[in-house]
Design an enzyme around this catalytic site. Structure first.
Site, PDB file in Angstrom:
ATOM      1  N   GLU A  61       0.843  -1.213   0.000  1.00 25.58           N
ATOM      2  CA  GLU A  61       0.000   0.000   0.000  1.00 25.58           C
ATOM      3  C   GLU A  61       0.871   1.253   0.000  1.00 25.58           C
ATOM      4  O   GLU A  61       0.589   2.232  -0.695  1.00 25.58           O
ATOM      5  CB  GLU A  61      -0.930   0.018   1.213  1.00 25.58           C
ATOM      6  CG  GLU A  61      -1.877  -1.166   1.325  1.00 25.58           C
ATOM      7  CD  GLU A  61      -2.650  -1.419   0.052  1.00 25.58           C
ATOM      8  OE1 GLU A  61      -3.105  -0.454  -0.580  1.00 25.58           O
ATOM      9  OE2 GLU A  61      -2.806  -2.604  -0.314  1.00 25.58           O
TER      10      GLU A  61
ATOM     11  N   TRP B 229       2.283   1.804  -3.388  1.00 27.92           N
ATOM     12  CA  TRP B 229       1.294   2.467  -4.267  1.00 27.92           C
ATOM     13  C   TRP B 229       1.395   3.982  -4.119  1.00 27.92           C
ATOM     14  O   TRP B 229       1.356   4.725  -5.097  1.00 27.92           O
ATOM     15  CB  TRP B 229      -0.140   2.030  -3.916  1.00 27.92           C
ATOM     16  CG  TRP B 229      -0.609   0.831  -4.672  1.00 27.92           C
ATOM     17  CD1 TRP B 229      -0.749  -0.433  -4.178  1.00 27.92           C
ATOM     18  CD2 TRP B 229      -1.020   0.766  -6.056  1.00 27.92           C
ATOM     19  NE1 TRP B 229      -1.209  -1.279  -5.157  1.00 27.92           N
ATOM     20  CE2 TRP B 229      -1.389  -0.578  -6.313  1.00 27.92           C
ATOM     21  CE3 TRP B 229      -1.118   1.701  -7.087  1.00 27.92           C
ATOM     22  CZ2 TRP B 229      -1.838  -1.001  -7.572  1.00 27.92           C
ATOM     23  CZ3 TRP B 229      -1.566   1.276  -8.336  1.00 27.92           C
ATOM     24  CH2 TRP B 229      -1.911  -0.061  -8.564  1.00 27.92           C
TER      25      TRP B 229
ATOM     26  N   TRP C 192     -17.858  12.006 -21.840  1.00 24.76           N
ATOM     27  CA  TRP C 192     -18.518  11.679 -20.576  1.00 24.76           C
ATOM     28  C   TRP C 192     -19.905  12.282 -20.547  1.00 24.76           C
ATOM     29  O   TRP C 192     -20.162  13.287 -21.202  1.00 24.76           O
ATOM     30  CB  TRP C 192     -17.678  12.199 -19.405  1.00 24.76           C
ATOM     31  CG  TRP C 192     -16.291  11.629 -19.384  1.00 24.76           C
ATOM     32  CD1 TRP C 192     -15.158  12.189 -19.905  1.00 24.76           C
ATOM     33  CD2 TRP C 192     -15.883  10.368 -18.839  1.00 24.76           C
ATOM     34  NE1 TRP C 192     -14.083  11.367 -19.706  1.00 24.76           N
ATOM     35  CE2 TRP C 192     -14.491  10.246 -19.052  1.00 24.76           C
ATOM     36  CE3 TRP C 192     -16.554   9.334 -18.169  1.00 24.76           C
ATOM     37  CZ2 TRP C 192     -13.754   9.130 -18.636  1.00 24.76           C
ATOM     38  CZ3 TRP C 192     -15.816   8.232 -17.752  1.00 24.76           C
ATOM     39  CH2 TRP C 192     -14.447   8.129 -17.990  1.00 24.76           C
TER      40      TRP C 192
ATOM     41  N   ASN D 135     -11.226   2.680   1.986  1.00 20.11           N
ATOM     42  CA  ASN D 135     -10.639   2.509   0.651  1.00 20.11           C
ATOM     43  C   ASN D 135     -11.483   1.636  -0.283  1.00 20.11           C
ATOM     44  O   ASN D 135     -11.660   1.960  -1.463  1.00 20.11           O
ATOM     45  CB  ASN D 135      -9.239   1.933   0.778  1.00 20.11           C
ATOM     46  CG  ASN D 135      -8.582   1.756  -0.570  1.00 20.11           C
ATOM     47  OD1 ASN D 135      -8.397   0.646  -1.044  1.00 20.11           O
ATOM     48  ND2 ASN D 135      -8.267   2.852  -1.235  1.00 20.11           N
TER      49      ASN D 135
ATOM     50  N   TRP E 176     -14.533  11.466 -14.568  1.00 13.87           N
ATOM     51  CA  TRP E 176     -13.812  11.146 -13.332  1.00 13.87           C
ATOM     52  C   TRP E 176     -13.260  12.384 -12.649  1.00 13.87           C
ATOM     53  O   TRP E 176     -13.080  12.410 -11.441  1.00 13.87           O
ATOM     54  CB  TRP E 176     -12.681  10.165 -13.620  1.00 13.87           C
ATOM     55  CG  TRP E 176     -11.650  10.659 -14.605  1.00 13.87           C
ATOM     56  CD1 TRP E 176     -11.699  10.568 -15.970  1.00 13.87           C
ATOM     57  CD2 TRP E 176     -10.431  11.350 -14.300  1.00 13.87           C
ATOM     58  NE1 TRP E 176     -10.591  11.162 -16.533  1.00 13.87           N
ATOM     59  CE2 TRP E 176      -9.792  11.632 -15.528  1.00 13.87           C
ATOM     60  CE3 TRP E 176      -9.817  11.736 -13.113  1.00 13.87           C
ATOM     61  CZ2 TRP E 176      -8.573  12.310 -15.611  1.00 13.87           C
ATOM     62  CZ3 TRP E 176      -8.602  12.408 -13.192  1.00 13.87           C
ATOM     63  CH2 TRP E 176      -7.993  12.690 -14.434  1.00 13.87           C
TER      64      TRP E 176
ATOM     65  N   TRP F 158      -8.436   7.841  -8.978  1.00 15.04           N
ATOM     66  CA  TRP F 158      -9.539   8.124  -9.910  1.00 15.04           C
ATOM     67  C   TRP F 158      -9.208   7.682 -11.334  1.00 15.04           C
ATOM     68  O   TRP F 158     -10.050   7.112 -12.026  1.00 15.04           O
ATOM     69  CB  TRP F 158      -9.912   9.609  -9.862  1.00 15.04           C
ATOM     70  CG  TRP F 158     -10.889   9.853  -8.754  1.00 15.04           C
ATOM     71  CD1 TRP F 158     -10.611  10.280  -7.494  1.00 15.04           C
ATOM     72  CD2 TRP F 158     -12.307   9.614  -8.807  1.00 15.04           C
ATOM     73  NE1 TRP F 158     -11.769  10.319  -6.753  1.00 15.04           N
ATOM     74  CE2 TRP F 158     -12.823   9.929  -7.530  1.00 15.04           C
ATOM     75  CE3 TRP F 158     -13.193   9.174  -9.792  1.00 15.04           C
ATOM     76  CZ2 TRP F 158     -14.181   9.810  -7.213  1.00 15.04           C
ATOM     77  CZ3 TRP F 158     -14.543   9.060  -9.484  1.00 15.04           C
ATOM     78  CH2 TRP F 158     -15.027   9.371  -8.212  1.00 15.04           C
TER      79      TRP F 158
END
Length: 467
Positions: free
Chosen positions: A272, A275, A304, A339, A357, A380
């Site tokens: 994590e 990341w 979108w 999360n 997004w 995102w």
DNA sequence: TCCCCTTTCCT
DNA sequence: GGAAAGGGG
């Protein structure tokens, strides 16, 4: 008494004594004075939430006291925008005869430009800038693939990262020694930002370190299994502190290595944290990401849906999908979202409502107290299938399935969607039309199966014509 | 860090 | 009629 020249440390998202390489090295070089800029208009443009700013204000107040114990004064300067900072720092350095400026790098584009401009401006008055990478273990640009560029996929990045990160690099920098008193007074920290749950988020270094230790000690063997269940407190909840730099990344990893012997826990939490590094390295090496563009250039041409009322229902937690609404309400009420639920709500907006997004990204920033540009943007873009190593377009989260899997008893939903608290475990994720009406909870705003199908068609068509 | 449909094999 | 396994978006 003759004084050696003062050194200026510019604090930003590194509000800590420990594991702060800029502070550590400045203090080694001589007497130190600190400065922090309040930039309300700039923060507003960056969508920083009132909760996050409130946390920064409180942490800053505490941090100023901690600095005072080391005889390091902290000066506060208020400006509207970053662009005013080089000028203010020039004045400050002239006034106090400062020849060295020390700070830890920040990686989003505006921050990087601000720092580069500052460095250039100060050079003109013979002030040297000393820059460090205190916010990451390995500096951006130093973890590269065989062709010498930044990885586009997480797993090989994390493998390379693990090979490079030796124990020496992981060692946290010690807090500075107490220096002799200076004739400069610390400034009062003015009120800024807004409210947050001060009962849940303490700001003393002691309380933050105790949170870290409790997490690492308690979570043996359970983290990997339980971290995905939003009704269970199995995650570190350190993100707000990491974001504002009240705790350092090396400190976290050091405590992890020293305390936790459970292999699975160790590996998973480290993943994590890698990341986090991955997304920092990406924004540092790709300016597109700070300019509202997709990591995958082709995805900039996606169309979108523009639908303000659908977007508003998502923001307000009134979609009629209990797990989505619980998440969106948790965000608004507490400034934090689990999360797993961030992924579910993001997938709902981008893959089922097909709304841009970037609107979701901004809404999250406006409410999250751990709002962090790199992690939020990365998350995102991942969810929307437009980013580095993002989820393939056809991997669409089913909110019903996710809810059954990760909130099997409905306890998370019950906590944030009180309208449904009387519904039994089996039905809570998919209440009948009838019970929605009597309980004052909205019916599902879309039909999941048909929207999923439509998204698959749209994307497959888009990728065919884009080629 | 997925979902869904199909087939197959069991009861 | 359900669990397991496989393939494809």
């Amino acid at each position: 008494m003759s004084h050696s020249p003062l050194h200026l440390i510019w604090f930003r998202n590194d509000l800590r004594l420990n594991d702060n390489p800029a502070l550590f090295n400045a203090a080694k070089a001589g007497s130190v004075v600190g400065v922090f800029f309040i930039c309300e208009k700039q923060w507003q443009e960056h969508n920083d939430s009132p909760a996050k700013l409130g946390l920064i204000a409180d942490r800053l107040r505490e941090f100023s006291k901690e600095l005072k114990q080391k005889n390091i004064p902290l000066k506060i300067i208020a400006v509207d925008y970053f662009t005013e900072i080089p000028g203010k720092l020039t004045q400050f350095c002239k006034k106090h005869a400062i020849h060295d400026l020390w700070f830890n790098n920040e990686y989003p584009l505006n921050e990087k430009k601000r720092d580069d401009q500052t460095e250039q401006e100060l050079k003109k008055i013979s002030v040297t800038s000393h820059r460090f990478n205190g916010d990451v273990i390995l500096p951006p640009g130093s973890v590269l693939n065989n062709s010498g560029s930044m990885f586009q996929v997480f797993t090989p990045f994390s493998n390379a990262w693990r090979l490079r990160a030796n124990p020496e690099i992981l060692t946290a920098f010690k807090p500075p020694r107490k220096q002799s008193e200076l004739a400069i007074e610390s400034d009062e920290i003015p009120q800024f930002g807004g409210e947050y749950r001060t009962d849940l988020w303490q700001v003393t270094t002691k309380s933050i370190h105790s949170r870290l230790h409790k997490f690492v000690e308690r979570s043996e063997q359970s983290y990997k299994e339980l971290r995905d269940f939003p009704a269970i407190n199995a995650t570190s909840t350190l993100s707000p502190y990491l974001t504002i730099g009240a705790v350092g990344i090396r400190e976290c990893i050091q405590v992890l290595i020293e305390t936790n012997s459970d292999e699975a826990f160790h590996r998973q939490w480290l993943t994590e944290l890698i990341w986090r590094e991955f997304y920092r390295h990406l924004i540092a090496t790709n300016p597109r990401l700070s300019q509202g563009l997709c990591f995958k250039p082709v995805a900039d041409n996606l169309q979108w849906q523009v639908n303000q009322s659908n977007f508003q229902r998502w923001c307000d937690g009134k979609t009629g999908f209990p797990i989505v609404d619980a998440g969106m309400r948790q965000l608004k009420q507490t400034g934090w979202m689990h999360n797993r639920v961030r992924m579910i709500t993001a997938a709902f907006l981008t893959k089922l409502l097909r709304i841009d997004w970037r609107l979701g990204e901004a809404h999250f920033m406006q409410h999250l107290m751990d709002g962090d540009f790199a992690s939020n943007n990365g998350g995102w873009q991942w969810s929307a299938s437009v980013g580095a190593d993002s989820v393939p377009y056809f991997r669409i989260f089913n909110p019903y399935r996710q809810a059954e899997k990760f909130d099997p008893q409905g306890n998370y939903v019950r906590k944030f969607v009180p309208e449904l608290s009387s519904i039994n475990d089996k039905k809570i994720h998919q209440p009948s039309t009838l019970s929605c009406e009597t309980l004052g909870y909205p019916n599902p705003m879309i039909d999941y199966a048909s929207e999923r199908k439509k998204t698959l068609e749209i994307w497959s068509e888009f990728l065919n014509t884009a080629r």
